[in-house]
Design a protein around this motif. Structure first.
Motif, PDB file in Angstrom:
ATOM      1  N   LEU A   1      -5.956   0.632 -11.204  1.00  0.00           N
ATOM      2  CA  LEU A   1      -6.474   1.612 -10.590  1.00  0.00           C
ATOM      3  C   LEU A   1      -5.653   1.889  -9.066  1.00  0.00           C
ATOM      4  O   LEU A   1      -5.664   0.796  -8.584  1.00  0.00           O
ATOM      5  N   HIS A   2      -5.121   2.891  -8.885  1.00  0.00           N
ATOM      6  CA  HIS A   2      -4.424   3.027  -7.671  1.00  0.00           C
ATOM      7  C   HIS A   2      -5.131   4.415  -6.944  1.00  0.00           C
ATOM      8  O   HIS A   2      -5.325   5.418  -7.712  1.00  0.00           O
TER       9      HIS A   2
ATOM     10  N   THR B   1       3.647   6.790  -3.639  1.00  0.00           N
ATOM     11  CA  THR B   1       3.256   5.539  -2.937  1.00  0.00           C
ATOM     12  C   THR B   1       1.609   5.470  -2.919  1.00  0.00           C
ATOM     13  O   THR B   1       0.995   6.259  -2.180  1.00  0.00           O
ATOM     14  N   PRO B   2       0.944   4.736  -3.590  1.00  0.00           N
ATOM     15  CA  PRO B   2      -0.380   4.439  -3.517  1.00  0.00           C
ATOM     16  C   PRO B   2      -1.006   3.987  -2.318  1.00  0.00           C
ATOM     17  O   PRO B   2      -0.211   3.083  -1.497  1.00  0.00           O
ATOM     18  N   LYS B   3      -2.367   4.467  -1.666  1.00  0.00           N
ATOM     19  CA  LYS B   3      -2.786   3.977  -0.470  1.00  0.00           C
ATOM     20  C   LYS B   3      -3.530   2.401  -0.787  1.00  0.00           C
ATOM     21  O   LYS B   3      -3.180   1.551   0.286  1.00  0.00           O
ATOM     22  N   ILE B   4      -4.085   2.478  -1.680  1.00  0.00           N
ATOM     23  CA  ILE B   4      -4.662   0.877  -2.041  1.00  0.00           C
ATOM     24  C   ILE B   4      -4.517   0.798  -3.506  1.00  0.00           C
ATOM     25  O   ILE B   4      -4.582   1.830  -4.560  1.00  0.00           O
TER      26      ILE B   4
ATOM     27  N   HIS C   1       6.409  -3.245  -9.233  1.00  0.00           N
ATOM     28  CA  HIS C   1       5.529  -4.124  -9.179  1.00  0.00           C
ATOM     29  C   HIS C   1       5.437  -4.737  -7.918  1.00  0.00           C
ATOM     30  O   HIS C   1       4.075  -5.230  -7.385  1.00  0.00           O
ATOM     31  N   ASN C   2       6.059  -5.123  -7.196  1.00  0.00           N
ATOM     32  CA  ASN C   2       6.213  -5.443  -5.901  1.00  0.00           C
ATOM     33  C   ASN C   2       5.372  -4.697  -4.801  1.00  0.00           C
ATOM     34  O   ASN C   2       4.625  -5.121  -3.960  1.00  0.00           O
ATOM     35  N   THR C   3       5.662  -3.314  -4.997  1.00  0.00           N
ATOM     36  CA  THR C   3       4.936  -2.526  -4.404  1.00  0.00           C
ATOM     37  C   THR C   3       3.479  -2.521  -4.355  1.00  0.00           C
ATOM     38  O   THR C   3       2.802  -2.622  -3.355  1.00  0.00           O
ATOM     39  N   ILE C   4       3.008  -2.717  -5.574  1.00  0.00           N
ATOM     40  CA  ILE C   4       1.646  -2.839  -5.936  1.00  0.00           C
ATOM     41  C   ILE C   4       1.134  -4.225  -5.530  1.00  0.00           C
ATOM     42  O   ILE C   4      -0.121  -4.156  -4.918  1.00  0.00           O
TER      43      ILE C   4
ATOM     44  N   PHE D   1     -11.914   0.145   2.667  1.00  0.00           N
ATOM     45  CA  PHE D   1     -10.983   0.951   3.057  1.00  0.00           C
ATOM     46  C   PHE D   1     -11.002   2.298   2.387  1.00  0.00           C
ATOM     47  O   PHE D   1     -10.769   3.487   2.695  1.00  0.00           O
ATOM     48  N   PHE D   2     -11.099   2.303   0.859  1.00  0.00           N
ATOM     49  CA  PHE D   2     -11.372   3.494   0.175  1.00  0.00           C
ATOM     50  C   PHE D   2     -12.656   4.204   0.624  1.00  0.00           C
ATOM     51  O   PHE D   2     -12.460   5.445   0.507  1.00  0.00           O
ATOM     52  N   GLU D   3     -13.565   3.431   0.872  1.00  0.00           N
ATOM     53  CA  GLU D   3     -14.753   4.509   1.252  1.00  0.00           C
ATOM     54  C   GLU D   3     -14.746   5.116   2.381  1.00  0.00           C
ATOM     55  O   GLU D   3     -15.340   6.125   2.747  1.00  0.00           O
TER      56      GLU D   3
END
Length: 568
Positions: free
Chosen positions: A213-214, A223-226, A547-550, A564-566
Motif C-alpha cells: 500500500l502506498h 512518487t509515494p510519500k510513504i 523497487h529501490n524507491t519503495i 506520518f500518515f495520520e
C-alpha cells in the motif's frame, strides 16, 4: 393410449430437466466471446470456462470486470453471476482483464498466453507490407507525447519504422517481454489509485499494487510519500466507508482512512487480499502445479527454439534457392543478349566482308586501268619526242604537250600507287573481317551448346549430428530431424538465455540512444507536472529501480510511517 401418455410424460420430464440459461459476452483485450451459462452458475464457473477456452493456467492474475454506476467491480468467484449488481439484459457483458500484476514479469509469467494477454503486439517487420505511411492509422503514441516534441508525424514514423526494421526477426514472446520489462519499471505500473482521507480529513491517494500500500499526494501519482509493504500488514478490514489496517507488529496502533463509497472499500479489500496472497506466494517454494507449468514451459520453449532454428534454416535455404534461381535467370537473360549481339555482329561481319571484297575488286580494276593509261601516256610521250617538229610554234606546242603529258603521267603514277595501297589495305581489312566472323561463329556455337543451368555445387560436408539434415528435391525442401536429448536442450536453452541477455542489454542501450536523440526536439514549455516529476525520478534513477524507491520509503519504522500518515 397408455403408451401415448407415457411418451408425453417422458417428453415433459426431459423438457423440465433442461436447465435455464442466459447469454454472457466476454470481452478480452483482442477478441469477444459468447457463452450460454446456467442460471445457477457462480462466478468461478464462468471464469474457469473462459480460462479453459483461452488455454490459460496462470489464472490468478486475471478476473472478470464490470462497472456499477461508474465504479469498477470484479466478479466474485463464490457468488452467483446473476446475483451481482449487473445488467440483466442479455448478453451480460464482462471484461476479461489483468486484475493483479507481477513484481517481475520475466520471472513470474510462465505461459506465453499469460505474457501475451499482458501485452499484445502486431507482428514482425516486413518491408513489403510496412511501407511508408503504414503507421498513419496506428495510435502508437498518445497525442500528449506527440505534442511534447517538435516532430512531425512523418518524423515519428521514420524513427519508429527504422527501429521496427532493426528488430526484424525477433520472436514475439521476446518482444513482448522486453516491453513488459520496460513497463514494469514505470512509476504507475500496476497501481490502482483510490481517493481517501486520513483522520485529519486530508485528501490523499491510496495506491494498491503488487508490492504493498502506498500513500500519494493527489498532485503526484508517481512518487509515494510513504509505503507499507505487504509483509508488514497483518489484517485489513472495513466498516461502511472506514478502512482499517492492522500492522504485523502488534505494538503499533492500527491506522484508518475513509473512502468515498462503500463499494470502493469492497474493491480495495479485494485488491488488497489478492495482492497480499500473491506477494506471500512469490516468497514461498513453487507449488507442484507451478513447477509442472515451468517444466512444460521450458520444454515448450526448447521445442519452439528448435522450430525457430528449423524455420530459420529453411528460410535461409529458400532465400539461397531464390537467389540461385534469380542468378540463373539473370545469366540466362545475359546469355540470350550475348547470343543476339553475336548473331548481329556475325551478320554485320558478313555484310562488311562482302562490301570490302567488292570494293577491293573495284579498286584493283581501277589500279590496273590507271596503270594501263599511264603506260599509254608514256608511249605517247615517247612518240611525241621522236617526232620532228620543224617550226618553233610546233616545237613550243609540242614541249607544252610533253610537259602536260609528263604531269599527267606523274599524277597517274601517284594515283596508281595510292590505289594499290588502298587495295592492300582493303585486303587486310577483309582478312580481319573474316577473322572476326570466325570468332563470332565460334562464340555463337559456344553459347548455343552451353547448358542452361550450371551444375549444382558439390555436396556439402556432412552436418554435425545435432543439426537436422535436409534434401533439395525439385522446388521443395524436405527436412529430416533427429531426436535430441534433454542435456543438449538444456545447453541450447542456456545459450539462448545468454544471447537473450545480450540482446536485452543492447536494446537498453538503443533505447537510451533514441531517448537522447529525440530529447533535443522536446518542447519544454509543453511539459506537464507529471512529465517534470518523471524526469526528476529518471535523473535520480527512480524509473530504472522502482523497487529501490519503495525500499527507501520503508527504511523508517512502521510506527513512524503510521504517525506520518495520520499527520498528513
Amino acid at each position: 393410449m397408455a403408451g401415448a401418455i407415457a411418451s408425453r410424460m417422458s417428453f415433459s420430464s426431459l423438457k423440465r430437466k433442461q436447465p435455464k440459461t442466459f447469454t454472457v459476452r466476454i470481452v478480452t483485450m483482442d477478441a469477444e466471446m459468447e457463452f450460454n451459462c446456467e442460471m445457477k452458475w457462480k462466478g468461478k464457473d464462468l471464469f474457469d470456462l473462459v480460462c479453459r477456452t483461452l488455454g490459460l493456467r496462470e489464472t490468478w492474475f486475471f478476473g472478470l470486470q464490470y462497472t456499477i454506476k461508474d465504479t469498477v467491480a470484479w466478479l466474485k468467484m463464490d457468488k452467483k453471476v446473476l446475483d451481482h449488481d449487473v445488467s440483466k439484459e442479455e448478453p451480460v457483458t464482462f471484461h476479461f482483464l489483468a486484475k493483479f500484476y507481477p513484481e517481475n514479469a520475466e520471472e513470474e509469467l510462465v505461459q506465453e498466453i499469460t505474457q501475451h494477454l499482458f501485452f499484445l503486439q502486431y507482428g514482425d517487420y516486413d518491408p513489403s507490407v510496412h511501407k511508408r505511411g503504414f503507421l498513419a492509422q496506428e495510435e502508437l503514441l498518445p497525442k500528449r507525447v506527440i505534442n511534447l516534441y517538435q516532430m512531425t508525424p512523418e518524423m515519428w514514423e521514420e524513427r519508429i519504422t527504422a527501429w521496427y526494421a532493426e528488430h526484424r526477426g525477433r520472436a514475439r514472446d521476446e518482444a513482448e517481454m522486453e516491453y513488459l520489462k520496460i513497463a514494469q519499471d514505470l512509476e504507475m505500473y500496476g497501481v490502482n489509485y483510490f481517493t481517501i482521507r486520513n483522520k485529519k480529513g486530508t485528501e490523499l491517494l491510496l495506491g494498491v499494487d503488487a508490492l504493498g500500500l502506498h500513500i500519494y499526494d493527489p498532485e503526484n501519482r508517481l512518487t509515494p510519500k510513504i509505503s507499507f509493504p505487504w509483509n508488514e500488514i497483518r489484517n485489513i478490514s472495513y466498516s461502511d466507508k472506514e478502512f482499517t489496517i492492522k500492522p504485523l507488529d502488534k505494538k503499533i496502533d492500527v491506522f484508518k482512512f475513509n473512502s468515498s463509497k462503500l463499494r470502493v472499500n469492497k474493491l480495495i479489500l479485494q485488491l488488497c487480499i489478492g495482492n497480499h496472497d500473491l506477494f506471500m506466494r512469490r516468497r514461498k517454494a513453487d507449488s507442484l502445479e507451478v513447477q509442472q507449468m515451468k517444466a512444460q514451459a521450458r520444454e515448450e520453449k526448447a521445442r519452439k527454439q528448435m522450430e525457430r532454428q528449423r524455420l530459420a534454416r529453411e528460410k535461409q535455404m529458400r532465400e539461397e534457392a531464390e537467389r540461385t534461381r534469380d542468378e540463373l535467370e539473370r545469366r540466362l537473360l545475359q546469355m540470350k543478349e550475348e547470343a543476339t549481339m553475336a548473331n548481329e555482329a556475325l551478320m554485320r561481319s558478313e555484310e562488311t566482308a562482302d562490301l570490302l571484297a567488292e570494293k577491293a575488286q573495284i579498286t584493283e580494276e581501277e589500279a590496273k586501268l590507271l596503270a594501263q593509261k599511264a603506260a599509254e601516256a608514256e608511249q605517247e610521250m615517247q612518240r611525241i619526242k621522236a617526232t620532228a617538229i620543224r617550226t618553233e610554234e610546233e616545237k613550243r606546242l609540242m614541249e607544252q604537250k610533253v610537259l602536260e603529258a609528263e604531269v599527267l603521267a606523274l599524277k597517274m603514277a601517284e594515283e596508281s600507287e595510292r590505289r594499290a595501297k588502298e587495295a592492300d589495305q582493303l585486303k587486310q581489312d577483309l582478312q580481319e573481317a573474316r577473322e572476326a566472323e570466325r570468332r563470332a561463329k565460334q562464340k555463337l556455337l559456344e553459347i548455343t551448346t552451353k547448358p542452361t543451368y550450371p551444375p549444382m555445387n558439390p555436396l556439402p560436408a556432412p552436418l554435425p549430428p545435432d543439426i537436422p539434415s535436409f534434401n533439395l528435391i525439385g522446388d521443395s525442401l524436405s527436412f529430416d530431424f533427429k531426436d535430441t536429448d534433454m542435456k543438449r536442450l538444456s545447453m541450447e536453452i542456456e545459450k539462448e538465455k545468454v544471447e537473450y541477455m545480450e540482446k536485452s542489454k543492447h536494446l537498453q542501450e538503443q533505447l537510451n540512444e533514441l531517448k537522447t536523440e529525440i530529447e533535443a526536439l522536446k518542447l519544454k514549455e509543453r511539459e506537464t507536472a507529471l512529465d517534470i516529476l518523471h524526469n526528476e525520478n529518471s535523473d535520480q534513477g527512480g524509473t530504472s529501480s522502482k523497487h529501490n524507491t519503495i525500499k527507501k520509503l520503508t527504511l523508517q519504522s512502521a510506527k513512524s510511517r503510521v504517525a506520518f500518515f495520520e499527520e498528513l
